[in-house]
Design a protein around this motif. Structure first.
Motif, PDB file in Angstrom:
ATOM      1  N   THR A 261       0.722  -1.211  -0.086  1.00 44.19           N
ATOM      2  CA  THR A 261      -0.025  -0.140  -0.009  1.00 44.19           C
ATOM      3  C   THR A 261       0.659   1.308  -0.029  1.00 44.19           C
ATOM      4  O   THR A 261       0.476   2.353  -0.479  1.00 44.19           O
ATOM      5  CB  THR A 261      -0.889   0.087   1.262  1.00 44.19           C
ATOM      6  N   ASP A 262       2.095   1.017   0.439  1.00 39.50           N
ATOM      7  CA  ASP A 262       2.964   2.207   0.493  1.00 39.50           C
ATOM      8  C   ASP A 262       4.488   2.112   0.212  1.00 39.50           C
ATOM      9  O   ASP A 262       4.847   0.840   0.546  1.00 39.50           O
ATOM     10  CB  ASP A 262       2.966   2.649   2.056  1.00 39.50           C
ATOM     11  N   VAL A 263       5.024   2.777  -0.452  1.00 38.33           N
ATOM     12  CA  VAL A 263       6.534   2.761  -0.627  1.00 38.33           C
ATOM     13  C   VAL A 263       7.253   3.821  -0.051  1.00 38.33           C
ATOM     14  O   VAL A 263       6.698   4.990  -0.026  1.00 38.33           O
ATOM     15  CB  VAL A 263       6.961   2.457  -2.137  1.00 38.33           C
ATOM     16  N   ALA A 264       8.689   3.795   0.287  1.00 38.96           N
ATOM     17  CA  ALA A 264       9.340   4.913   0.670  1.00 38.96           C
ATOM     18  C   ALA A 264      10.680   4.821  -0.186  1.00 38.96           C
ATOM     19  O   ALA A 264      11.402   3.892  -0.668  1.00 38.96           O
ATOM     20  CB  ALA A 264       9.867   4.857   2.040  1.00 38.96           C
ATOM     21  N   THR A 265      11.202   6.067  -0.664  1.00 41.72           N
ATOM     22  CA  THR A 265      12.450   6.384  -1.350  1.00 41.72           C
ATOM     23  C   THR A 265      13.301   7.481  -0.318  1.00 41.72           C
ATOM     24  O   THR A 265      12.497   7.771   0.603  1.00 41.72           O
ATOM     25  CB  THR A 265      12.042   7.142  -2.700  1.00 41.72           C
ATOM     26  N   HIS A 266      14.184   7.731  -0.893  1.00 35.51           N
ATOM     27  CA  HIS A 266      15.207   8.577  -0.065  1.00 35.51           C
ATOM     28  C   HIS A 266      15.471  10.128  -0.803  1.00 35.51           C
ATOM     29  O   HIS A 266      15.525   9.842  -1.831  1.00 35.51           O
ATOM     30  CB  HIS A 266      16.554   7.993   0.100  1.00 35.51           C
ATOM     31  N   TRP A 267      15.685  10.976  -0.073  1.00 36.17           N
ATOM     32  CA  TRP A 267      16.033  12.384  -0.674  1.00 36.17           C
ATOM     33  C   TRP A 267      17.341  12.072  -1.116  1.00 36.17           C
ATOM     34  O   TRP A 267      18.309  11.584  -0.535  1.00 36.17           O
ATOM     35  CB  TRP A 267      16.036  13.464   0.371  1.00 36.17           C
ATOM     36  N   PRO A 268      17.664  12.442  -2.474  1.00 38.58           N
ATOM     37  CA  PRO A 268      18.927  12.121  -3.252  1.00 38.58           C
ATOM     38  C   PRO A 268      20.014  12.994  -2.300  1.00 38.58           C
ATOM     39  O   PRO A 268      19.926  14.009  -2.071  1.00 38.58           O
ATOM     40  CB  PRO A 268      18.615  12.718  -4.569  1.00 38.58           C
ATOM     41  N   ARG A 269      21.326  12.342  -2.099  1.00 37.26           N
ATOM     42  CA  ARG A 269      22.179  13.077  -1.657  1.00 37.26           C
ATOM     43  C   ARG A 269      23.610  13.115  -2.595  1.00 37.26           C
ATOM     44  O   ARG A 269      23.393  12.378  -3.769  1.00 37.26           O
ATOM     45  CB  ARG A 269      23.048  12.136  -0.405  1.00 37.26           C
ATOM     46  N   GLU A 270      24.180  13.975  -2.421  1.00 35.89           N
ATOM     47  CA  GLU A 270      25.357  14.322  -3.352  1.00 35.89           C
ATOM     48  C   GLU A 270      26.275  13.321  -3.725  1.00 35.89           C
ATOM     49  O   GLU A 270      26.595  13.055  -4.675  1.00 35.89           O
ATOM     50  CB  GLU A 270      26.146  15.643  -2.946  1.00 35.89           C
ATOM     51  N   ALA A 271      26.494  12.437  -2.694  1.00 36.81           N
ATOM     52  CA  ALA A 271      27.515  11.360  -2.840  1.00 36.81           C
ATOM     53  C   ALA A 271      27.210  10.352  -1.877  1.00 36.81           C
ATOM     54  O   ALA A 271      26.380  10.429  -0.762  1.00 36.81           O
ATOM     55  CB  ALA A 271      28.852  11.736  -2.813  1.00 36.81           C
ATOM     56  N   GLY A 272      27.695   9.163  -1.933  1.00 35.51           N
ATOM     57  CA  GLY A 272      27.487   8.043  -0.944  1.00 35.51           C
ATOM     58  C   GLY A 272      26.150   7.436  -1.085  1.00 35.51           C
ATOM     59  O   GLY A 272      25.717   7.224  -2.220  1.00 35.51           O
ATOM     60  N   TRP A 273      25.713   7.058   0.356  1.00 37.03           N
ATOM     61  CA  TRP A 273      24.405   6.485   0.362  1.00 37.03           C
ATOM     62  C   TRP A 273      23.472   7.201  -0.471  1.00 37.03           C
ATOM     63  O   TRP A 273      23.208   8.419  -0.224  1.00 37.03           O
ATOM     64  CB  TRP A 273      23.988   6.229   1.662  1.00 37.03           C
ATOM     65  N   TYR A 274      22.416   6.754  -1.454  1.00 36.85           N
ATOM     66  CA  TYR A 274      21.485   7.293  -1.974  1.00 36.85           C
ATOM     67  C   TYR A 274      21.698   8.451  -2.912  1.00 36.85           C
ATOM     68  O   TYR A 274      21.131   9.395  -2.993  1.00 36.85           O
ATOM     69  CB  TYR A 274      20.326   7.734  -0.937  1.00 36.85           C
ATOM     70  N   ALA A 275      23.150   8.364  -3.412  1.00 31.49           N
ATOM     71  CA  ALA A 275      23.328   9.371  -4.441  1.00 31.49           C
ATOM     72  C   ALA A 275      22.523   9.684  -5.601  1.00 31.49           C
ATOM     73  O   ALA A 275      22.147   8.445  -6.148  1.00 31.49           O
ATOM     74  CB  ALA A 275      25.096   9.126  -4.878  1.00 31.49           C
ATOM     75  N   GLY A 276      22.118  10.654  -6.065  1.00 27.86           N
ATOM     76  CA  GLY A 276      21.407  10.899  -7.066  1.00 27.86           C
ATOM     77  C   GLY A 276      21.095  12.353  -7.230  1.00 27.86           C
ATOM     78  O   GLY A 276      21.787  13.357  -6.650  1.00 27.86           O
ATOM     79  N   ARG A 277      20.182  12.805  -8.243  1.00 27.77           N
ATOM     80  CA  ARG A 277      20.118  14.185  -8.635  1.00 27.77           C
ATOM     81  C   ARG A 277      18.724  14.724  -8.262  1.00 27.77           C
ATOM     82  O   ARG A 277      17.691  13.925  -8.440  1.00 27.77           O
ATOM     83  CB  ARG A 277      20.132  14.293 -10.060  1.00 27.77           C
ATOM     84  N   GLU A 278      18.658  15.771  -7.567  1.00 24.59           N
ATOM     85  CA  GLU A 278      17.362  16.448  -7.320  1.00 24.59           C
ATOM     86  C   GLU A 278      16.200  16.634  -8.455  1.00 24.59           C
ATOM     87  O   GLU A 278      15.110  16.485  -8.357  1.00 24.59           O
ATOM     88  CB  GLU A 278      17.473  17.581  -6.507  1.00 24.59           C
ATOM     89  N   ALA A 279      16.874  16.778  -9.703  1.00 24.63           N
ATOM     90  CA  ALA A 279      16.075  16.871 -10.679  1.00 24.63           C
ATOM     91  C   ALA A 279      15.123  15.816 -10.980  1.00 24.63           C
ATOM     92  O   ALA A 279      14.095  15.840 -11.533  1.00 24.63           O
ATOM     93  CB  ALA A 279      16.875  17.103 -11.844  1.00 24.63           C
ATOM     94  N   VAL A 280      15.610  14.306 -10.761  1.00 23.22           N
ATOM     95  CA  VAL A 280      14.995  13.197 -10.883  1.00 23.22           C
ATOM     96  C   VAL A 280      13.872  13.307  -9.720  1.00 23.22           C
ATOM     97  O   VAL A 280      12.497  12.998 -10.352  1.00 23.22           O
ATOM     98  CB  VAL A 280      15.668  12.030 -10.855  1.00 23.22           C
ATOM     99  N   LEU A 281      14.085  13.769  -8.471  1.00 19.51           N
ATOM    100  CA  LEU A 281      13.098  13.648  -7.573  1.00 19.51           C
ATOM    101  C   LEU A 281      11.821  14.918  -8.015  1.00 19.51           C
ATOM    102  O   LEU A 281      10.781  14.423  -7.739  1.00 19.51           O
ATOM    103  CB  LEU A 281      13.632  14.363  -6.271  1.00 19.51           C
ATOM    104  N   GLU A 282      12.285  16.006  -8.830  1.00 20.11           N
ATOM    105  CA  GLU A 282      11.331  16.976  -9.273  1.00 20.11           C
ATOM    106  C   GLU A 282      10.571  16.328 -10.419  1.00 20.11           C
ATOM    107  O   GLU A 282       9.286  16.473 -10.251  1.00 20.11           O
ATOM    108  CB  GLU A 282      11.947  18.072  -9.377  1.00 20.11           C
ATOM    109  N   GLU A 283      11.228  15.383 -11.212  1.00 22.46           N
ATOM    110  CA  GLU A 283      10.646  14.926 -12.292  1.00 22.46           C
ATOM    111  C   GLU A 283       9.283  13.876 -11.676  1.00 22.46           C
ATOM    112  O   GLU A 283       8.403  13.860 -12.318  1.00 22.46           O
ATOM    113  CB  GLU A 283      11.451  14.296 -13.109  1.00 22.46           C
TER     114      GLU A 283
END
Length: 297
Positions: A261-283
């Motif tokens: 019923t529910d899933v959880a993701t992480h706010w992207p970090r610049e490096a290391g754990w859960y590294a990613g781009r905030e642009a993807v979060l916004e998309e």
């Protein structure tokens, strides 16, 4: 898809930075914003790192609708008597938006830093059962006296109790049979990470197997499956869920097919754990979340 999406915001930034993340999480349309409950976590143990309870208190003051929770409160260092007081205050300050994710606490820094004896997995499960049971009583009753192996309470008070009645909901983290039985008995929700694997398909198989075992736990406990939420931490997979908007949408759909019923993701970090781009979060916010009517609180 009838799945709600939450986001985990690690407490690794000063409030001057973190504040806008919690506000953006609400604006983007996430159903719940969570934070970790650790004294130190993996290779981020040297900091910066901030406590979950004041972080959630501050988040309650700058948001209005989004639900707020621990992912997950740790029995390694939380005592149910004091934690019940914190939960009561948080539920009041947030006007009934608190969700209590609860976990047994694993091996690592949190276990060692207080100098307590290291527990076996069985002892950790015993302690967690006591933690959940006592916390449940404290949040439901006016006065509680308890004498257990791991916790003691002497005429503990809980006035005025939670804003939510009979108490703030428990989301119980569990992969094993004893933890799942606790979730079936006390939980308004259950959360799993599956089994750690470097193979994505193998990880999804482990999630499906965990979901089936939880079905069995609900049946054994006489619990209506429709009465409990099922939460999946997407980033326990070997691929970060916000690696791309398309990948995220596929992961949410796959979780829905398995009955979550529910899933959880992480706010992207610049490096290391859960590294990613905030642009993807916004998309993701503009596409996936916008098309999930069930995601609004």
């Amino acid at each position: 898809m009838r799945v709600r999406v939450g986001i985990i915001i690690l407490p690794d930034q000063p409030w001057s930075v973190a504040r806008q993340r919690w506000q953006r999480a609400e604006r983007y349309g996430f159903h719940t914003a969570w934070t970790y409950d650790h004294l130190g976590w993996r290779d981020l143990v040297d900091g910066p790192w901030f406590d979950a309870v004041p972080t959630l208190t501050a988040a309650a003051g700058v948001t209005d609708r989004i639900r707020l929770g621990t992912f997950v409160a740790s029995a390694n260092f939380r005592h149910p008597v004091h934690f019940a007081r914190e939960a009561t205050a948080l539920d009041d300050i947030s006007a009934g938006r608190l969700v209590l994710g609860l976990g047994a606490g694993g091996a690592g820094f949190d276990e060692r830093v207080l100098g307590a004896p290291v527990l076996t997995p069985r002892q950790r499960a015993d302690r967690f059962a006591e933690f959940v049971s006592l916390l449940d009583q404290l949040l439901r009753a006016d006065r509680v006296t308890w004498s257990g192996r791991y916790y003691t309470a002497v005429d503990a008070r809980s006035t005025p109790g939670c804003t939510q009645r009979p108490r703030a909901p428990f989301i119980v983290a569990a992969n094993g049979p004893r933890g799942m039985a606790l979730a079936a008995r006390y939980g308004q929700g259950w959360v799993t990470t599956g089994t750690r694997s470097d193979d994505l398909d193998e990880w999804w198989r482990s999630v499906a197997e965990a979901a089936a075992r939880f079905d069995d736990a609900l049946a054994a406990g006489g619990r209506d499956p429709a009465s409990i939420e099922r939460h999946l931490s997407l980033d326990a997979a070997p691929v970060f869920s916000l690696s791309g908007a398309g990948y995220f949408a596929d992961a949410v759909g796959r979780a829905a097919e398995l009955g979550f019923t529910d899933v959880a993701t992480h706010w992207p970090r610049e490096a290391g754990w859960y590294a990613g781009r905030e642009a993807v979060l916004e998309e993701v916010a503009g596409t996936v979340l916008a098309n999930l009517p069930s995601n609004q609180p």
